[in-house]
Design a protein around this motif. Structure first.
Motif, PDB file in Angstrom:
ATOM      1  N   UNK A 188     -25.500 -20.933  25.912  1.00 15.73           N
ATOM      2  CA  UNK A 188     -26.094 -20.258  27.062  1.00 15.73           C
ATOM      3  C   UNK A 188     -27.431 -19.633  26.675  1.00 15.73           C
ATOM      4  N   UNK A 189     -27.471 -19.007  25.505  1.00 16.08           N
ATOM      5  CA  UNK A 189     -28.733 -18.418  25.021  1.00 16.08           C
ATOM      6  C   UNK A 189     -29.785 -19.500  24.794  1.00 16.08           C
ATOM      7  N   UNK A 190     -29.381 -20.646  24.232  1.00 18.91           N
ATOM      8  CA  UNK A 190     -30.316 -21.761  24.012  1.00 18.91           C
ATOM      9  C   UNK A 190     -30.790 -22.365  25.331  1.00 18.91           C
ATOM     10  N   UNK A 191     -29.911 -22.424  26.323  1.00 22.61           N
ATOM     11  CA  UNK A 191     -30.300 -22.927  27.647  1.00 22.61           C
ATOM     12  C   UNK A 191     -31.391 -22.031  28.244  1.00 22.61           C
ATOM     13  N   UNK A 192     -31.197 -20.721  28.149  1.00 24.57           N
ATOM     14  CA  UNK A 192     -32.185 -19.773  28.670  1.00 24.57           C
ATOM     15  C   UNK A 192     -33.505 -19.911  27.911  1.00 24.57           C
ATOM     16  N   UNK A 193     -33.422 -20.029  26.600  1.00 22.67           N
ATOM     17  CA  UNK A 193     -34.638 -20.194  25.786  1.00 22.67           C
ATOM     18  C   UNK A 193     -35.414 -21.445  26.210  1.00 22.67           C
ATOM     19  N   UNK A 194     -34.694 -22.549  26.419  1.00 23.64           N
ATOM     20  CA  UNK A 194     -35.347 -23.802  26.826  1.00 23.64           C
ATOM     21  C   UNK A 194     -35.939 -23.679  28.227  1.00 23.64           C
ATOM     22  N   UNK A 195     -35.192 -23.075  29.167  1.00 28.93           N
ATOM     23  CA  UNK A 195     -35.697 -22.930  30.532  1.00 28.93           C
ATOM     24  C   UNK A 195     -36.902 -21.994  30.601  1.00 28.93           C
ATOM     25  N   UNK A 196     -37.013 -21.083  29.667  1.00 32.56           N
ATOM     26  CA  UNK A 196     -38.162 -20.176  29.630  1.00 32.56           C
ATOM     27  C   UNK A 196     -39.394 -20.804  28.978  1.00 32.56           C
ATOM     28  N   UNK A 197     -39.228 -21.963  28.371  1.00 37.90           N
ATOM     29  CA  UNK A 197     -40.346 -22.591  27.667  1.00 37.90           C
ATOM     30  C   UNK A 197     -40.913 -23.751  28.481  1.00 37.90           C
ATOM     31  N   UNK A 198     -42.003 -24.290  27.997  1.00 35.83           N
ATOM     32  CA  UNK A 198     -42.604 -25.462  28.641  1.00 35.83           C
ATOM     33  C   UNK A 198     -41.860 -26.744  28.300  1.00 35.83           C
ATOM     34  N   UNK A 199     -40.898 -26.661  27.371  1.00 34.74           N
ATOM     35  CA  UNK A 199     -40.141 -27.856  26.986  1.00 34.74           C
ATOM     36  C   UNK A 199     -39.183 -28.308  28.080  1.00 34.74           C
TER      37      UNK A 199
END
Length: 160
Positions: free
Chosen positions: A64-75
């Motif tokens: 869940x933390x990694x999903x949020x990190x990815x959604x917050x990035x340009x990736x």
């Protein structure tokens, strides 16, 4: 937990919806208890168990933390720039406390606006809430889609 009324649960759900609609995903994560889970079963298997069945999303605390990190990035190409969303809930049913957990079910509609198109997701939220240091936290969130297909929505690139 016994003193929690429906209005306090609805206030919490309003806060969650506001954070998701504002794309304040880092703050949204703070609504979860340690060792939390976020599951979205497949449309054709709403009772699916992630341990034995295919599901659309099966996130533990780390994922869940990694999903949020990815959604917050340009990736996150499907979500950059971010969609505009509108999370709505209704028909909140607060269950009877089970141990340290309080089950809550609510109907939902999430609207997503992106690239001139509108799409929607409809279903039920199944929460398990716990109290940690006097604060309400989500131990588990299961998002059961009532839709028989994701075709109207196209994909599941946002957090429901």
């Amino acid at each position: 937990m016994d003193a929690l009324g429906r209005s306090r649960i609805e206030d919490f759900l309003c806060l969650e919806a506001q954070l998701l609609d504002a794309w304040d995903l880092d703050t949204w994560l703070t609504l979860f208890a340690p060792e939390a889970s976020y599951v979205v079963p497949c449309n054709d298997s709403p009772d699916g168990d992630p341990a034995r069945d295919l599901v659309l999303i099966d996130d533990d605390e780390l994922r869940l933390r990694l999903r949020v990190e990815r959604l917050n990035s340009r990736r996150a190409h499907r979500e950059y720039p971010h969609s505009r969303t509108n999370h709505q809930f209704s028909n909140v049913v607060v269950g009877v406390r089970e141990g340290d957990e309080l089950p809550v079910v609510a109907s939902f509609t999430v609207w997503r606006f992106r690239n001139g198109k509108a799409s929607y997701y409809v279903g039920k939220y199944h929460y398990r809430f716990v109290a940690i240091d006097g604060r309400l936290r989500i131990r588990s969130k299961r998002v059961v889609l009532d839709m028989t297909t994701l075709r109207p929505a196209g994909d599941l690139a946002i957090i429901l």
